[in-house]
Design an enzyme around this catalytic site. Sequence first.
Site, PDB file in Angstrom:
ATOM      1  N   THR A   1     -29.563   5.435 -23.247  1.00 53.34           N
ATOM      2  CA  THR A   1     -30.912   6.289 -22.732  1.00 53.34           C
ATOM      3  C   THR A   1     -31.084   5.454 -21.501  1.00 53.34           C
ATOM      4  OG1 THR A   1     -31.771   6.646 -24.849  1.00 53.34           O
ATOM      5  CG2 THR A   1     -33.169   6.876 -23.243  1.00 53.34           C
TER       6      THR A   1
ATOM      7  N   HIS B   1       0.765  -1.312   0.017  1.00 54.18           N
ATOM      8  CA  HIS B   1       0.032  -0.246   0.046  1.00 54.18           C
ATOM      9  C   HIS B   1       0.925   1.196  -0.147  1.00 54.18           C
ATOM     10  CE1 HIS B   1      -3.860  -2.334   1.645  1.00 54.18           C
ATOM     11  NE2 HIS B   1      -3.181  -2.821   0.654  1.00 54.18           N
TER      12      HIS B   1
ATOM     13  N   TRP C   1     -17.331   5.786 -39.125  1.00 54.00           N
ATOM     14  CA  TRP C   1     -16.442   6.836 -39.289  1.00 54.00           C
ATOM     15  C   TRP C   1     -16.743   8.209 -38.970  1.00 54.00           C
ATOM     16  CZ3 TRP C   1     -19.455  10.941 -41.485  1.00 54.00           C
ATOM     17  CH2 TRP C   1     -20.656  10.696 -41.846  1.00 54.00           C
TER      18      TRP C   1
ATOM     19  N   ARG D   1      -6.705  -1.843 -28.470  1.00 54.60           N
ATOM     20  CA  ARG D   1      -5.603  -2.178 -29.392  1.00 54.60           C
ATOM     21  C   ARG D   1      -4.778  -1.092 -29.697  1.00 54.60           C
ATOM     22  NH1 ARG D   1     -10.526  -4.133 -31.409  1.00 54.60           N
ATOM     23  NH2 ARG D   1     -10.940  -2.329 -32.969  1.00 54.60           N
TER      24      ARG D   1
ATOM     25  N   ALA E   1     -19.639   8.633 -29.714  1.00 55.87           N
ATOM     26  CA  ALA E   1     -19.267   9.813 -30.712  1.00 55.87           C
ATOM     27  C   ALA E   1     -20.262  10.202 -31.597  1.00 55.87           C
ATOM     28  CB  ALA E   1     -18.048   8.940 -31.570  1.00 55.87           C
TER      29      ALA E   1
ATOM     30  N   GLU F   1       1.108   3.708   1.941  1.00 53.09           N
ATOM     31  CA  GLU F   1       1.885   4.017   3.141  1.00 53.09           C
ATOM     32  C   GLU F   1       3.236   3.299   3.494  1.00 53.09           C
ATOM     33  OE1 GLU F   1      -1.246   3.329   2.580  1.00 53.09           O
ATOM     34  OE2 GLU F   1      -2.737   3.944   4.357  1.00 53.09           O
TER      35      GLU F   1
HETATM   36 ZN   LIG Z   1      -3.204  -0.182   3.775  1.00 49.47          ZN
END
Ligand SMILES: [Zn+2]
Length: 362
Positions: free
Chosen positions: A295, A44, A163, A200, A147, A46
């Site tokens: 949606t 971790h 495209w 990719r 997009a 710490e």
């Molecule tokens: Zn920890």
Amino acid sequence: MQRALALARKGEGRVEPNPMVGCVIARRGRVIGEGYHRRFGGPHAEVEALTSCVEEPRGATVYVSLEPCRHHGKTPPCTEALIEARVGRVVAAVADPSPLSGGGIRELRKAGIAVEVGVGETEAAEVLAPFLTRVALGRPYVIAKWAQSLDGKLATATGDSKWISGEASRRQVHRLRARMDAILIGSGTALADDPMLTARDVPVRRRAVRVVLDGRLRLSERSQLVVTASTVPTMVFTSKAKVGLSKAGRLARRGVEVAACRTHRGRPVVADCLRRLSRRAVTNLLVEGGPTILTSFLKAGLVDEAWAFVSPKLIGGSDGPGVLAGKGVARVADALIPRTVVTRRWEADTLFRMRLTEVPRS
Ligand SMILES: [Zn+2]
């Protein structure tokens, strides 16, 4: 704490389902050690910071972006390491809501270490949002990506969408995929685009399971998803009734996991699927569906972050689909008010990266 958060972000895509955590150890305004959680199963933040100290950390101040853990997981508790190092003070940004690892603050105070919580909390909570979402809400952190053309369409009237965005923004999508635990689409997109949904030509931090919401079990056995299912994990959520069909058996033999979920009017209930994914330690989920899936996620308030790539192209006509589909979408449109918006440009495309939900707090 700023430095601790910058360090924390470096673990993105490698530490999940653990949280991204960074830690800085300082004495009289001078940094003597720093570290972050690098990968799941590793030390971790710490412990990384304590190990890196250039001088004895005794009496020093520890800045850490999440409350130190007190449980024996893959590694021994951080509270123990901090107490043993006899640090003077611990400043934590966010308290750990997890019943498993939380309670570290109390442990430190019992050992006589001064603890301050809440410093840099808002920013740290954003970094910890995927972890906090899974722990507090029992579902993955959801990023919805699409997009669209300048006139707001996701595809032409014939369903062609390939495209719309440029090369550079497609590359960003691959980078995003490369740090996800799961990538989800609906059966409509699976049938129309026959996508691979793999990352990719970018460094892959983890390999996402590909998930199809498919209430009617329409996924083609010849689709790229099914054909590659023996090498890339692939999962289909469908109704209880469909799980018993011979088609489900055939998909399973090709390596597809066919799972039952709750359905409503023949469609998988999104919240139920998310709960099931969360139980499999899915922390980050990317939704790449078409209008129906987008949606249903937006309507259910289950999109934490939206990535909209807008391309300067016009499709025209009244048939090409927009982001929101079906009836009652005006209400969804009203509810989609981003808390923050960051824009970026790639070649001609602009990305609107929007945070929609509040980080859940305990
Ligand atoms: Zn920890």
